[in-house]
Design a protein around this motif. Structure first.
Motif, PDB file in Angstrom:
ATOM      1  N   LEU A  89     -21.004  10.735 -64.954  1.00 33.70           N
ATOM      2  CA  LEU A  89     -22.114  10.539 -65.733  1.00 33.70           C
ATOM      3  C   LEU A  89     -23.639  11.834 -65.488  1.00 33.70           C
ATOM      4  O   LEU A  89     -24.578  11.743 -65.709  1.00 33.70           O
ATOM      5  N   ALA A  90     -22.716  12.839 -64.162  1.00 34.86           N
ATOM      6  CA  ALA A  90     -23.885  13.589 -64.265  1.00 34.86           C
ATOM      7  C   ALA A  90     -23.672  15.172 -66.010  1.00 34.86           C
ATOM      8  O   ALA A  90     -24.730  15.964 -65.971  1.00 34.86           O
ATOM      9  N   ARG A  91     -22.987  14.290 -66.520  1.00 32.24           N
ATOM     10  CA  ARG A  91     -22.870  14.625 -68.156  1.00 32.24           C
ATOM     11  C   ARG A  91     -24.353  14.746 -68.453  1.00 32.24           C
ATOM     12  O   ARG A  91     -25.105  15.269 -69.886  1.00 32.24           O
ATOM     13  N   ARG A  92     -24.747  12.977 -68.209  1.00 32.74           N
ATOM     14  CA  ARG A  92     -25.713  12.668 -68.765  1.00 32.74           C
ATOM     15  C   ARG A  92     -27.003  12.861 -67.886  1.00 32.74           C
ATOM     16  O   ARG A  92     -28.640  13.174 -69.132  1.00 32.74           O
ATOM     17  N   HIS A  93     -26.891  12.729 -66.291  1.00 31.78           N
ATOM     18  CA  HIS A  93     -27.893  13.052 -65.988  1.00 31.78           C
ATOM     19  C   HIS A  93     -27.848  14.374 -65.400  1.00 31.78           C
ATOM     20  O   HIS A  93     -27.939  13.327 -64.037  1.00 31.78           O
ATOM     21  N   PRO A  94     -28.703  15.323 -65.359  1.00 29.16           N
ATOM     22  CA  PRO A  94     -27.839  16.423 -64.783  1.00 29.16           C
ATOM     23  C   PRO A  94     -28.743  17.239 -63.316  1.00 29.16           C
ATOM     24  O   PRO A  94     -29.486  18.135 -63.866  1.00 29.16           O
ATOM     25  N   ARG A  95     -29.324  15.830 -63.337  1.00 34.05           N
ATOM     26  CA  ARG A  95     -30.311  16.413 -61.381  1.00 34.05           C
ATOM     27  C   ARG A  95     -29.926  16.165 -60.752  1.00 34.05           C
ATOM     28  O   ARG A  95     -29.356  15.363 -60.205  1.00 34.05           O
ATOM     29  N   THR A  96     -30.846  16.601 -59.869  1.00 31.28           N
ATOM     30  CA  THR A  96     -30.641  16.473 -58.221  1.00 31.28           C
ATOM     31  C   THR A  96     -30.840  14.796 -57.954  1.00 31.28           C
ATOM     32  O   THR A  96     -32.252  13.907 -58.244  1.00 31.28           O
ATOM     33  N   GLY A  97     -29.616  14.586 -56.887  1.00 29.08           N
ATOM     34  CA  GLY A  97     -30.015  12.982 -56.607  1.00 29.08           C
ATOM     35  C   GLY A  97     -28.679  12.099 -56.948  1.00 29.08           C
ATOM     36  O   GLY A  97     -29.075  11.276 -56.074  1.00 29.08           O
ATOM     37  N   GLY A  98     -27.879  12.912 -57.712  1.00 28.43           N
ATOM     38  CA  GLY A  98     -27.287  12.007 -57.795  1.00 28.43           C
ATOM     39  C   GLY A  98     -26.861  10.497 -58.324  1.00 28.43           C
ATOM     40  O   GLY A  98     -27.771   9.672 -59.261  1.00 28.43           O
ATOM     41  N   PRO A  99     -26.431   9.530 -57.515  1.00 27.63           N
ATOM     42  CA  PRO A  99     -26.608   8.444 -57.570  1.00 27.63           C
ATOM     43  C   PRO A  99     -27.810   7.458 -57.412  1.00 27.63           C
ATOM     44  O   PRO A  99     -27.833   6.688 -58.563  1.00 27.63           O
ATOM     45  N   TYR A 100     -28.403   8.312 -57.499  1.00 27.36           N
ATOM     46  CA  TYR A 100     -30.115   7.586 -57.141  1.00 27.36           C
ATOM     47  C   TYR A 100     -30.577   7.343 -58.677  1.00 27.36           C
ATOM     48  O   TYR A 100     -30.987   6.352 -59.050  1.00 27.36           O
ATOM     49  N   VAL A 101     -30.039   8.774 -59.098  1.00 23.86           N
ATOM     50  CA  VAL A 101     -30.411   8.928 -60.345  1.00 23.86           C
ATOM     51  C   VAL A 101     -29.856   8.411 -61.439  1.00 23.86           C
ATOM     52  O   VAL A 101     -30.920   7.359 -62.351  1.00 23.86           O
ATOM     53  N   TYR A 102     -28.744   7.998 -61.254  1.00 26.31           N
ATOM     54  CA  TYR A 102     -27.429   6.876 -62.448  1.00 26.31           C
ATOM     55  C   TYR A 102     -28.498   5.231 -62.656  1.00 26.31           C
ATOM     56  O   TYR A 102     -28.846   4.979 -62.997  1.00 26.31           O
ATOM     57  N   ALA A 103     -28.503   4.906 -60.743  1.00 25.02           N
ATOM     58  CA  ALA A 103     -28.885   3.457 -60.746  1.00 25.02           C
ATOM     59  C   ALA A 103     -29.912   3.442 -61.540  1.00 25.02           C
ATOM     60  O   ALA A 103     -30.939   2.843 -61.633  1.00 25.02           O
ATOM     61  N   ARG A 104     -31.106   4.647 -61.318  1.00 25.46           N
ATOM     62  CA  ARG A 104     -32.633   4.144 -61.628  1.00 25.46           C
ATOM     63  C   ARG A 104     -32.304   4.267 -63.614  1.00 25.46           C
ATOM     64  O   ARG A 104     -33.476   3.304 -63.632  1.00 25.46           O
ATOM     65  N   GLU A 105     -31.810   5.408 -63.483  1.00 28.10           N
ATOM     66  CA  GLU A 105     -31.696   5.322 -64.916  1.00 28.10           C
ATOM     67  C   GLU A 105     -31.369   4.304 -65.301  1.00 28.10           C
ATOM     68  O   GLU A 105     -31.519   3.705 -66.783  1.00 28.10           O
ATOM     69  N   ALA A 106     -30.242   3.306 -65.222  1.00 26.33           N
ATOM     70  CA  ALA A 106     -29.986   2.251 -66.017  1.00 26.33           C
ATOM     71  C   ALA A 106     -30.604   0.734 -65.853  1.00 26.33           C
ATOM     72  O   ALA A 106     -30.578   0.120 -65.673  1.00 26.33           O
ATOM     73  N   LEU A 391     -21.647   1.757 -55.154  1.00 27.45           N
ATOM     74  CA  LEU A 391     -21.525   0.907 -56.346  1.00 27.45           C
ATOM     75  C   LEU A 391     -22.558   1.138 -57.219  1.00 27.45           C
ATOM     76  O   LEU A 391     -21.825   0.151 -58.444  1.00 27.45           O
ATOM     77  N   LEU A 392     -23.179   1.138 -56.946  1.00 27.38           N
ATOM     78  CA  LEU A 392     -24.827   1.170 -58.093  1.00 27.38           C
ATOM     79  C   LEU A 392     -23.988   1.973 -58.747  1.00 27.38           C
ATOM     80  O   LEU A 392     -24.337   2.669 -60.311  1.00 27.38           O
ATOM     81  N   ALA A 393     -23.446   3.167 -58.458  1.00 30.08           N
ATOM     82  CA  ALA A 393     -23.652   4.191 -59.460  1.00 30.08           C
ATOM     83  C   ALA A 393     -22.327   3.840 -60.501  1.00 30.08           C
ATOM     84  O   ALA A 393     -22.371   4.527 -62.157  1.00 30.08           O
ATOM     85  N   ALA A 394     -21.243   2.981 -59.580  1.00 32.48           N
ATOM     86  CA  ALA A 394     -20.122   3.303 -60.331  1.00 32.48           C
ATOM     87  C   ALA A 394     -19.990   1.832 -61.799  1.00 32.48           C
ATOM     88  O   ALA A 394     -19.691   1.655 -63.100  1.00 32.48           O
ATOM     89  N   ALA A 395     -21.427   1.225 -60.968  1.00 31.56           N
ATOM     90  CA  ALA A 395     -21.881   0.439 -62.028  1.00 31.56           C
ATOM     91  C   ALA A 395     -22.672   0.295 -62.752  1.00 31.56           C
ATOM     92  O   ALA A 395     -22.848   0.177 -64.326  1.00 31.56           O
ATOM     93  N   ALA A 396     -23.359   1.179 -63.354  1.00 29.36           N
ATOM     94  CA  ALA A 396     -24.673   1.828 -64.018  1.00 29.36           C
ATOM     95  C   ALA A 396     -23.407   2.797 -64.742  1.00 29.36           C
ATOM     96  O   ALA A 396     -23.933   2.832 -66.798  1.00 29.36           O
ATOM     97  N   GLN A 397     -21.812   3.099 -64.925  1.00 28.74           N
ATOM     98  CA  GLN A 397     -21.307   3.875 -65.687  1.00 28.74           C
ATOM     99  C   GLN A 397     -20.822   2.451 -67.051  1.00 28.74           C
ATOM    100  O   GLN A 397     -20.653   2.523 -68.034  1.00 28.74           O
ATOM    101  N   VAL A 398     -20.432   1.531 -65.890  1.00 27.96           N
ATOM    102  CA  VAL A 398     -20.032   0.653 -66.226  1.00 27.96           C
ATOM    103  C   VAL A 398     -20.827   0.352 -67.513  1.00 27.96           C
ATOM    104  O   VAL A 398     -20.343  -0.533 -68.950  1.00 27.96           O
ATOM    105  N   TYR A 399     -22.016   0.139 -67.103  1.00 32.68           N
ATOM    106  CA  TYR A 399     -23.421  -0.796 -67.920  1.00 32.68           C
ATOM    107  C   TYR A 399     -23.273   0.476 -69.520  1.00 32.68           C
ATOM    108  O   TYR A 399     -24.092  -0.268 -70.435  1.00 32.68           O
ATOM    109  N   TRP A 400     -23.632   1.791 -69.382  1.00 34.58           N
ATOM    110  CA  TRP A 400     -23.759   2.287 -69.976  1.00 34.58           C
ATOM    111  C   TRP A 400     -22.644   1.994 -71.119  1.00 34.58           C
ATOM    112  O   TRP A 400     -22.599   2.448 -72.500  1.00 34.58           O
ATOM    113  N   LEU A 401     -21.077   2.203 -70.569  1.00 34.28           N
ATOM    114  CA  LEU A 401     -20.376   1.965 -71.754  1.00 34.28           C
ATOM    115  C   LEU A 401     -19.798   0.734 -72.046  1.00 34.28           C
ATOM    116  O   LEU A 401     -19.929   0.802 -73.553  1.00 34.28           O
TER     117      LEU A 401
END
Length: 464
Positions: A89-106, A391-401
């Motif tokens: 996920l950090a390869r896609r969104h290398p921004r501070t906030g990690g799980p928050y960033v991934y959940a919001r983008e997805a 949970l939201l970060a893992a779900a975001a990865q599933v969504y993008w895949l």
């Protein structure tokens, strides 16, 4: 949560625009100095995972027998899968906030806010718990009976010293984290290596002393061990402070998790093999008992207590930074009050101060009331709150895949990444189950309070 996911595609595109702008303005500029190299980022992950709990873990899981070691191995596999997902996920969104960033983008603003809110609450409440835990170990290192005001002073000092290191800048955070990680790692490694020379298989005890199916013992011991790996996301949370985050966030997450697992497993095996099982079940200081058994005398208690104090202070140093990073990232996108987005010397200063003040107030309440009921309730909330961002970060990865954007995550590795994402999601669900009914109940209620805060902030944005 399902409703949020199904409604997300429509608002996702416009929601990403301010995020991208925020990245350019706050984290992606050429003038931004990234202070965490791979060793520092790894120390941040490892130091945040290993707190004070390791020093009691062998006694906590001893009643379940050596099947608990198998539970450790299973949990380690799940934690590494989660670490690998954060790296992807950090390869896609290398921004501070990690799980928050991934959940919001997805999934949009609301999911992102829930992730940031849950993580923020978890950090400052758990920091208060760590500070209270440090007092017990200081009691051993400094002989004498502490009065309640003295205990409170020690707990507050445990909170504010790491906060001052954070306010001095990320260079200080990194330096303190590396030193404290080495100082906590060496005594634990010493016990683990020395234990090999004193190891007696007869001390291990039965594989599953409770009788019946060993699967029940595996699940019961896993429930106690699940939260041993909270902190695996630490490098992703501070991605903009990490050099080459597209590569180093994932590496630091995996290396830090493996390093923590090495300490956990080797140390627990050493204690199991040196302290007789019957004594270990009743032990209040298993690592100290192991040192005393190996070398005689009672100096082991002081040594391990000092290591525990260093370990907790190191964890507080890292978690104080984490308490500021999630609201900082959300504030840049307008999902937290704007004051949380202010930075000085690479650190979100208001976030650090807000976190340490709230943790201090909770600590004062703990000692002033003389009852741990309120404190224990809030700690229960953190056990659930920690899982929501996972949970939201893992779900975001599933969504993008599974969506048409799979090539933006990891080209040519769909099957492997999907297995990792589903494994990380299963590990996160297991974390929720291990928290227990009371933790889930209290945590959901506090999550609903966050919904009200989101409504207030959304109304302010609409008016503006």
């Amino acid at each position: 949560m399902h409703d949020t996911a199904t409604e997300a595609p429509a608002p996702t595109a416009p929601a990403q625009a301010p995020a991208a702008a925020g990245h350019a303005a706050h984290g992606g500029g050429a003038g931004h100095s990234r202070r965490f190299g791979l060793p520092t980022a790894t120390a941040l992950v490892m130091g945040n995972i290993i707190g004070g709990g390791i020093f009691l873990l062998p006694a906590s899981v001893a009643p379940y027998g050596t099947v608990s070691l198998l539970a450790f191995v299973v949990l380690t596999v799940g934690a590494i899968a989660l670490a690998l997902v954060f790296g992807r996920l950090a390869r896609r969104h290398p921004r501070t906030g990690g799980p928050y960033v991934y959940a919001r983008e997805a999934f949009g603003d609301f999911a992102g806010f829930l992730s940031a809110w849950s993580y923020w609450v978890m950090t400052w409440v758990s920091n208060a718990a760590l500070a209270v835990g440090a007092v017990g170990y200081v009691d051993v290192v400094v002989p004498g009976h502490f009065s309640t005001p003295e205990r409170l002073a020690v707990a507050l000092a445990s909170l504010w010293l790491p906060a001052l290191a954070n306010l001095a800048g990320t260079r200080w955070v990194g330096a303190v984290q590396i030193v404290s990680t080495v100082l906590k790692f060496l005594p634990l490694l010493f016990v683990a290596v020395a234990g090999l020379f004193f190891f007696d298989p007869r001390d291990l005890g039965p594989f599953h002393p409770g009788g019946g199916s060993w699967v029940g013992g595996l699940s019961a011991s896993a429930a106690l061990l699940l939260y041993s790996y909270v902190g695996v996301e630490s490098a992703a949370m501070s991605a903009e402070e990490v050099r080459d985050p597209e590569r180093n966030v994932g590496r630091a997450s995996v290396l830090g998790t493996i390093g923590a697992a090495f300490v956990y497993l080797l140390g627990t095996v050493a204690v199991f093999g040196t302290v007789p099982h019957a004594a270990l079940v009743k032990s209040g200081a298993p690592f100290s008992d192991a040192v005393d058994t190996m070398f005689g005398g009672h100096w082991g208690g002081t040594l391990i207590a000092a290591a525990a104090v260093v370990s907790i202070l190191g964890a507080l140093n890292g978690w104080t930074l984490m308490s500021a990073q999630a609201p900082y990232a959300a504030a840049r996108d307008g999902l937290f009050p704007a004051v949380f987005a202010r930075k000085a010397r690479g650190v979100p200063t208001f976030g650090v101060l807000a976190g340490v003040v709230l943790a201090s107030l909770l600590t004062v309440v703990n000692y002033a009331c003389g009852s741990s009921a309120v404190f224990n309730t809030l700690v229960l909330i953190t056990t659930f709150s920690a899982t929501v961002p996972y949970l939201l970060a893992a779900a975001a990865q599933v969504y993008w895949l599974l969506s048409g954007e799979r090539d933006r995550v990891r080209p040519g590795a769909l099957a492997r990444d999907l297995v990792l994402a589903l494994g990380a999601f299963a590990f996160s669900v297991w974390l929720v189950a291990g928290a227990g009914y009371a933790a889930v109940y209290q945590g959901v209620l506090f999550l609903f309070v966050g919904v009200l805060v989101y409504a207030w902030l959304a109304a302010r944005r609409t008016r503006a």
